[in-house]
Motif scaffolding. Structure first.
Motif, PDB file in Angstrom:
ATOM      1  N   LEU A 288       0.827  -1.205   0.000  1.00  0.00           N
ATOM      2  CA  LEU A 288       0.000   0.000   0.000  1.00  0.00           C
ATOM      3  C   LEU A 288       0.861   1.254   0.000  1.00  0.00           C
ATOM      4  O   LEU A 288       0.546   2.243  -0.680  1.00  0.00           O
ATOM      5  N   GLY A 289       1.958   1.195   0.768  1.00  0.00           N
ATOM      6  CA  GLY A 289       2.859   2.333   0.809  1.00  0.00           C
ATOM      7  C   GLY A 289       3.471   2.630  -0.549  1.00  0.00           C
ATOM      8  O   GLY A 289       3.638   3.797  -0.929  1.00  0.00           O
ATOM      9  N   GLU A 290       3.789   1.599  -1.308  1.00  0.00           N
ATOM     10  CA  GLU A 290       4.356   1.796  -2.640  1.00  0.00           C
ATOM     11  C   GLU A 290       3.339   2.455  -3.568  1.00  0.00           C
ATOM     12  O   GLU A 290       3.679   3.348  -4.353  1.00  0.00           O
ATOM     13  N   TYR A 291       2.067   2.046  -3.465  1.00  0.00           N
ATOM     14  CA  TYR A 291       1.033   2.706  -4.250  1.00  0.00           C
ATOM     15  C   TYR A 291       0.923   4.181  -3.869  1.00  0.00           C
ATOM     16  O   TYR A 291       0.818   5.069  -4.732  1.00  0.00           O
ATOM     17  N   LEU A 292       0.940   4.469  -2.558  1.00  0.00           N
ATOM     18  CA  LEU A 292       0.853   5.853  -2.100  1.00  0.00           C
ATOM     19  C   LEU A 292       2.046   6.670  -2.604  1.00  0.00           C
ATOM     20  O   LEU A 292       1.903   7.825  -3.002  1.00  0.00           O
ATOM     21  N   ARG A 293       3.239   6.062  -2.554  1.00  0.00           N
ATOM     22  CA  ARG A 293       4.432   6.763  -3.025  1.00  0.00           C
ATOM     23  C   ARG A 293       4.286   7.164  -4.490  1.00  0.00           C
ATOM     24  O   ARG A 293       4.629   8.281  -4.888  1.00  0.00           O
ATOM     25  N   ARG A 294       3.748   6.252  -5.297  1.00  0.00           N
ATOM     26  CA  ARG A 294       3.612   6.538  -6.722  1.00  0.00           C
ATOM     27  C   ARG A 294       2.529   7.586  -6.978  1.00  0.00           C
ATOM     28  O   ARG A 294       2.651   8.401  -7.890  1.00  0.00           O
ATOM     29  N   ILE A 295       1.467   7.538  -6.173  1.00  0.00           N
ATOM     30  CA  ILE A 295       0.417   8.558  -6.308  1.00  0.00           C
ATOM     31  C   ILE A 295       0.978   9.934  -5.960  1.00  0.00           C
ATOM     32  O   ILE A 295       0.757  10.918  -6.677  1.00  0.00           O
ATOM     33  N   LEU A 296       1.717  10.003  -4.843  1.00  0.00           N
ATOM     34  CA  LEU A 296       2.301  11.273  -4.426  1.00  0.00           C
ATOM     35  C   LEU A 296       3.307  11.792  -5.447  1.00  0.00           C
ATOM     36  O   LEU A 296       3.431  12.996  -5.671  1.00  0.00           O
ATOM     37  N   ALA A 297       4.027  10.884  -6.089  1.00  0.00           N
ATOM     38  CA  ALA A 297       5.018  11.286  -7.089  1.00  0.00           C
ATOM     39  C   ALA A 297       4.357  11.916  -8.308  1.00  0.00           C
ATOM     40  O   ALA A 297       4.985  12.673  -9.045  1.00  0.00           O
ATOM     41  N   GLU A 298       3.072  11.590  -8.538  1.00  0.00           N
ATOM     42  CA  GLU A 298       2.372  12.092  -9.717  1.00  0.00           C
ATOM     43  C   GLU A 298       1.572  13.361  -9.435  1.00  0.00           C
ATOM     44  O   GLU A 298       0.970  13.927 -10.339  1.00  0.00           O
ATOM     45  N   THR A 299       1.533  13.789  -8.187  1.00  0.00           N
ATOM     46  CA  THR A 299       0.691  14.932  -7.833  1.00  0.00           C
ATOM     47  C   THR A 299       1.533  16.088  -7.324  1.00  0.00           C
ATOM     48  O   THR A 299       2.666  15.944  -6.923  1.00  0.00           O
ATOM     49  N   SER A 300       0.949  17.247  -7.341  1.00  0.00           N
ATOM     50  CA  SER A 300       1.599  18.420  -6.771  1.00  0.00           C
ATOM     51  C   SER A 300       1.416  18.393  -5.268  1.00  0.00           C
ATOM     52  O   SER A 300       0.334  18.129  -4.756  1.00  0.00           O
ATOM     53  N   TYR A 301       2.472  18.726  -4.543  1.00  0.00           N
ATOM     54  CA  TYR A 301       2.461  18.598  -3.087  1.00  0.00           C
ATOM     55  C   TYR A 301       1.994  19.865  -2.379  1.00  0.00           C
ATOM     56  O   TYR A 301       1.920  19.906  -1.167  1.00  0.00           O
TER      57      TYR A 301
END
Length: 312
Positions: A288-301
Motif C-alpha cells: 500500500l505504501g508503494e502505491y501511495l508513493r507513486r500517487i504522491l510522485a504524480e501529484t503536486s504537493y
C-alpha cells in the motif's frame, strides 16, 4: 522572462544582518571585471533580525540587486527555489549568506562549468565548524550518496553553479518538500555533474543555522520523498517474518510428533499465527505504501514557497 542576463547569483538569507553588506560588496567587486551583465537575487526566508531592512537599503542603492521576502520561514531549499524561479541568467550560482563560501572562489566554478559540465559543486573539507557539525556534515553526505545513488567522489554543497537548462528542469519539479541535490540529479546526467576544489572559510559572524534538528529534518525529507527504502524495509521485514513463522510452524509440528507433550497447550499455535499475521500485515503495508508513493510522485504537493514582497 527573456534570457538576457549572463550571470545570476542566488543567495538564501536568514538572520544574516552581520554579513550581508560585506557579502554584497565582495560579489559586486568580483563581477564588475567578469561581466556587467549580472544580477544578485537575495531571498529572505523570513528573518527575525534586521536582514530585510538591510536588503531593502542595498536594493535601493544598486539596481543589480533583487530582493524577495517569503511570507514565513520555509527553509533553505524552498528559498533557493524562489530565487531560481525568477532568475534570468544563462549561468546560475548559489552560495550561502554567511561568507563561508568566499565569493572570490566563483571564477573556479565558472571555469569548470565551461569545460562542458552542467552542474559544478564547490568541494571543501568540512573542517571549519565544531566537531559535532563536521560529523553531522559527513554523515549527511553519506546519506545523500546512498539515497541518490551518486558516485562517492561527488561532494554535495550549497556552493554550486548551474547551466540555465538544468535550472529550468529543476523548477518544473513541484514538491512542497524540495531537496535541491535530489532535484538536480533528476534534472542532469550524473556524468555532467562534477566538483572543483574551493576554499571554505570559518564563520566570522553569528552561528550556523544547521544543527542536529535541521540535519535530521533534511535527511528525513530526503529519505521519505526521494527514496522507497522505508517501504522496501517494511515489506522485506514482513516477508522474513512470514517465512520465519512458516518454518517455526513446521518445527513445532515435528516436535509434537517426536514428543506429544511438547510445549504449553495452545501457545505454539498462537505464536505461529501471530508471526504469520504480523508478517502479512507488514507486507500489505509495504504494498500500500508503494502505491501511495507513486500517487504522491504524480501529484503536486502544495506550496513550495509564498512570496510576501519582491523588488526586482
Amino acid at each position: 522572462m527573456q534570457n538576457n542576463t549572463e550571470y545570476s547569483i542566488v543567495v538564501p538569507v536568514f538572520n544574516s544582518e552581520k554579513s550581508l553588506e560585506e557579502l554584497l560588496t565582495r560579489l559586486n567587486r568580483l563581477f564588475h571585471p567578469i561581466s556587467e551583465s549580472y544580477e544578485i537575487i537575495l531571498v529572505d526566508d523570513r528573518s527575525i533580525d534586521s536582514s530585510w531592512d538591510i536588503l531593502k537599503r542595498l536594493h535601493a542603492d544598486n539596481s543589480k540587486i533583487k530582493i524577495i521576502r517569503l511570507i514565513r520561514n520555509f527553509g533553505q531549499h524552498n528559498a533557493l527555489l524562489a530565487g531560481l524561479n525568477i532568475c534570468t541568467g544563462k549561468i546560475i550560482i548559489t552560495l550561502d549568506d554567511d561568507l563561508q563560501h568566499p565569493p572570490e572562489e566563483i571564477p573556479k566554478l565558472i571555469a569548470k562549468l565551461k569545460e562542458g559540465f552542467f552542474v559544478v559543486y564547490g568541494k571543501y573539507p568540512p573542517e571549519n565548524d565544531s566537531r559535532i557539525e563536521n560529523f553531522l556534515s559527513r554523515l549527511y553526505q553519506k546519506i545523500i550518496h546512498i539515497i541518490l545513488d551518486i558516485p562517492q567522489e561527488i561532494f554535495i554543497s550549497s556552493f554550486v553553479i548551474y547551466q540555465r537548462e538544468i535550472v529550468q528542469n529543476i523548477i518544473t519539479i513541484k514538491s512542497s518538500y524540495p531537496f535541491l541535490p535530489a532535484m538536480t540529479v533528476r534534472s542532469a546526467p550524473v556524468s555532467k555533474i562534477t566538483n572543483v576544489d574551493v576554499a571554505h572559510q570559518k564563520r566570522k559572524k553569528g552561528s550556523s543555522n544547521y544543527g542536529l534538528i535541521r540535519y535530521f529534518k533534511y535527511s528525513l525529507n530526503l529519505i521519505i520523498n526521494y527514496s522507497s527504502m522505508p517501504l522496501v524495509f517494511v515489506a522485506s521485514l514482513g516477508i522474513l517474518l512470514s517465512i520465519f513463522s512458516i518454518f517455526f510452524g513446521f518445527w513445532i509440528i515435528i516436535q509434537k510428533i517426536i514428543n506429544p507433550s511438547y510445549g504449553i497447550m495452545g501457545w505454539n499455535s498462537l505464536m505461529v499465527a501471530i508471526c504469520f499475521l504480523g508478517g502479512a500485515i507488514l507486507m500489505s503495508m509495504g504494498i500500500l505504501g508503494e502505491y501511495l508513493r507513486r500517487i504522491l510522485a504524480e501529484t503536486s504537493y502544495g506550496q513550495q514557497y509564498v512570496i510576501s514582497e519582491i523588488d526586482a
